[in-house]
Scaffold this active site. Structure first.
Site, PDB file in Angstrom:
ATOM      1  N   LYS A  56       0.816  -1.216   0.000  1.00  0.00           N
ATOM      2  CA  LYS A  56       0.000   0.000   0.000  1.00  0.00           C
ATOM      3  C   LYS A  56       0.851   1.268   0.000  1.00  0.00           C
ATOM      4  CE  LYS A  56      -4.227  -2.125   1.498  1.00  0.00           C
ATOM      5  NZ  LYS A  56      -3.783  -3.545   1.492  1.00  0.00           N
TER       6      LYS A  56
HETATM    7  C1  LIG Z   1      -4.365  -4.637   0.703  1.00  0.00           C
HETATM    8  C2  LIG Z   1      -3.542  -5.874   0.567  1.00  0.00           C
HETATM    9  C3  LIG Z   1      -3.844  -6.871  -0.403  1.00  0.00           C
HETATM   10  C4  LIG Z   1      -5.052  -6.788  -1.308  1.00  0.00           C
HETATM   11  O1  LIG Z   1      -4.898  -5.836  -2.323  1.00  0.00           O
HETATM   12  P1  LIG Z   1      -6.181  -5.328  -3.133  1.00  0.00           P
HETATM   13  O2  LIG Z   1      -5.687  -4.196  -3.966  1.00  0.00           O
HETATM   14  O3  LIG Z   1      -7.157  -4.862  -2.083  1.00  0.00           O
HETATM   15  O4  LIG Z   1      -6.704  -6.462  -3.937  1.00  0.00           O
HETATM   16  C5  LIG Z   1      -2.992  -7.968  -0.506  1.00  0.00           C
HETATM   17  N1  LIG Z   1      -1.924  -8.114   0.309  1.00  0.00           N
HETATM   18  C6  LIG Z   1      -1.606  -7.184   1.249  1.00  0.00           C
HETATM   19  C7  LIG Z   1      -0.423  -7.421   2.129  1.00  0.00           C
HETATM   20  C8  LIG Z   1      -2.393  -6.034   1.411  1.00  0.00           C
HETATM   21  O5  LIG Z   1      -2.068  -5.132   2.365  1.00  0.00           O
END
Ligand SMILES: *Cc1c(COP(=O)(O)O)cnc(C)c1O
Length: 502
Positions: free
Chosen positions: A116
């Site tokens: 993120k």
């Molecule tokens: C948010 C997240 C995901 C999922 O990603 P999306 O874009 O919501 O599909 C997968 N792995 C981790 C570690 C995350 O923080």
């Protein structure tokens, strides 16, 4: 370039408006009216550039109401060597798994050790510039309800960014000790963190209520402030994710793993469908992608949807060791459906309304067929996730986190089923040290777990020798700054107090 709402084609806005507003007033999501088209010549221009240079080109093609200087300023502030451990924030590590080559795109070298950061390090800069263009002179107040990863990534992104304030609410018993410590020790003079007596849904509902209470908004307006959102449906969070698929492809060409123009497969551990949608959007621009492999944990609503065309959120919810994918409503799927239905806002709105009122909808045969030709859906439960972490570590000495392991496992299933050996990029979304307990149990099933998360980190390090990311290593000695807890009903008061406008 202009943007439409997926639920109302007459709602047309600039990119600055799309980013400042976050979501369309009709409840739809903002999408670009068309996709910039990249030819092999465009990719030839991108090959010699670094990540930052490629990012500037992609941003310029979408954010046409930003100047080149503004875009450069955003990119250069976000993707620094200091914040991402090296000049390339998204390196590829090539390994083998069960005999097949896998190229692992590590997206977790940022300040909070999860992918993120790739979007939340740049969003604050895009947002403040967007606000200047649309609501000049106002300060943005970002409210976040988090189950762990998003809150910390947003805090790190917004800390000390001029003209912004950020307040994060988390469920008092609903985050891991590491996540809690990450948030309560947060530095910055414009940040605030508070636990609420309730679960994640309570936090989320509380935040939504504050957003939509006219008296609170009026109070903010009197004080030259307005609410804004760092939510994953904001266009300013999606666009930065398109960049790393394009950049990774260039890196694969430069490393001689593929020739320019060759197709690749991508595998994405998926929750809200943002990350995999970014890969799809890259392909709409001309990036040669053969298959999008959508990996879920036991909350396999997307696997079923890809296989049947029926989306049904009315099912058992599982709490898993890959918690960031414990989601039953994948918000960004709406953008895919809009595109695949030929930019049809009426059917898209109809499906989304059905999801709200009946918990389920079924797409047309045409959309169903396109989805099954482009996507492969698979899932992996906790036991197999742990087994995959162990296999990868035993075979290659490479440690992956629980979310990444879900992706590796589903890719393995895909190859077994199809024998498709197209070169593959697997998105790796978190550092294994963020989920030390599960990863430790995976590599050493008979281990006696130590008492604290920090001891688990050290033990995992002793067993595997994998490097502890410095932001997690330094956390132990950080002082707790925020130990507030509030009732859900008191959240509005908390916000007004924190903003000193009560
Ligand atoms: C948010 C997240 C995901 C999922 O990603 P999306 O874009 O919501 O599909 C997968 N792995 C981790 C570690 C995350 O923080």
């Amino acid at each position: 370039m202009l943007y439409n709402s997926t639920e109302n084609a007459n709602e047309v806005v600039s990119s600055a408006q799309a980013i400042a507003q976050g979501i369309s007033p009709d409840g739809g999501l903002f999408v670009p009216q068309e996709f910039p088209q990249y030819t092999l010549d465009t990719f030839k221009e991108l090959l010699p550039l670094d990540y930052q240079g490629r990012a500037k080109k992609v941003f310029a093609d979408y954010l046409t109401d930003f100047t080149a200087e503004e875009i450069a300023d955003c990119v250069d502030k976000a993707y620094t060597e200091e914040k991402f451990e090296s000049k390339n924030p998204a390196p590829i590590v090539s390994k083998k798994y069960n005999g097949n080559d896998v190229n692992i795109l590590e997206l977790w070298h940022g300040p909070t050790c999860a992918f993120k950061d790739m979007a939340l390090q740049i969003l604050p800069h895009l947002l403040t510039k967007s606000l200047k263009k649309t609501y000049d002179g106002k300060d943005a107040v970002i409210l976040v309800a988090t189950s762990g990863d998003t809150g910390k990534a947003a805090l790190e992104g917004f800390k000390d960014v001029d003209n912004t304030k950020i307040i994060v609410f988390y469920p008092v018993d609903g985050v891991s000790p590491m996540q809690k410590h990450q948030m309560t020790t947060q530095a910055g003079n414009n940040v605030n963190v508070c636990a609420i007596k309730g679960n994640f849904d309570d936090a989320q509902t509380g935040v939504k209520k504050i957003f939509t209470t006219p008296e609170i908004s009026a109070k903010l307006a009197e004080n030259n402030m307005l609410f804004s959102s760092a939510n994953s449906i904001n266009w300013g969070r999606l666009l930065p994710q398109v960049v790393y698929y394009i950049s990774a492809y260039c890196d694969m060409v430069n490393a001689g793993k593929i020739a320019l123009g060759d197709k690749i497969n991508v595998v994405v551990p998926t929750g809200n469908f943002g990350n995999i949608l970014a890969a799809y959007y890259a392909s709409c621009m001309g990036l040669p992608i053969n298959k999008f492999i959508c990996a879920s944990n036991s909350n396999n609503v997307l696997t079923d949807f890809i296989n049947t065309g029926v989306y049904n959120k009315n099912r058992k919810f599982f709490t898993t060791i890959s918690p960031s994918m414990d989601i039953l409503v994948s918000s960004n799927l709406e953008r895919l459906l809009y595109k695949l239905s030929g930019n049809n806002d009426v059917v898209t709105k109809d499906w989304m309304t059905k999801l709200k009122t009946e918990s389920t909808y079924e797409v047309t045969d045409e959309v169903k067929n396109t989805i099954s030709s482009l996507f492969f859906g698979g899932f992996c439960d906790d036991d197999n996730t742990k087994q995959t972490i162990k296999n990868m570590f035993d075979q290659e000495g490479y440690l992956c986190d629980t979310h990444t392991a879900v992706a590796v496992n589903v890719y393995d299933q895909y190859v077994a089923k199809t024998n498709d050996k197209t070169p593959v990029i697997i998105a790796s979304t978190a550092s294994p040290y963020k989920f030390s307990k599960a990863v430790l149990e995976a590599v050493k099933p008979d281990v006696e777990l130590p008492a604290t998360e920090f001891e688990m980190v050290d033990m995992l390090n002793q067993i595997t020798n994998a490097k502890i990311p410095s932001p997690l290593a330094s956390l132990k000695d950080k002082e707790v700054r925020f130990n507030n807890t509030t009732e859900v009903d008191s959240m509005p008061d908390y916000v007004l107090n924190a903003l000193e406008i009560k």
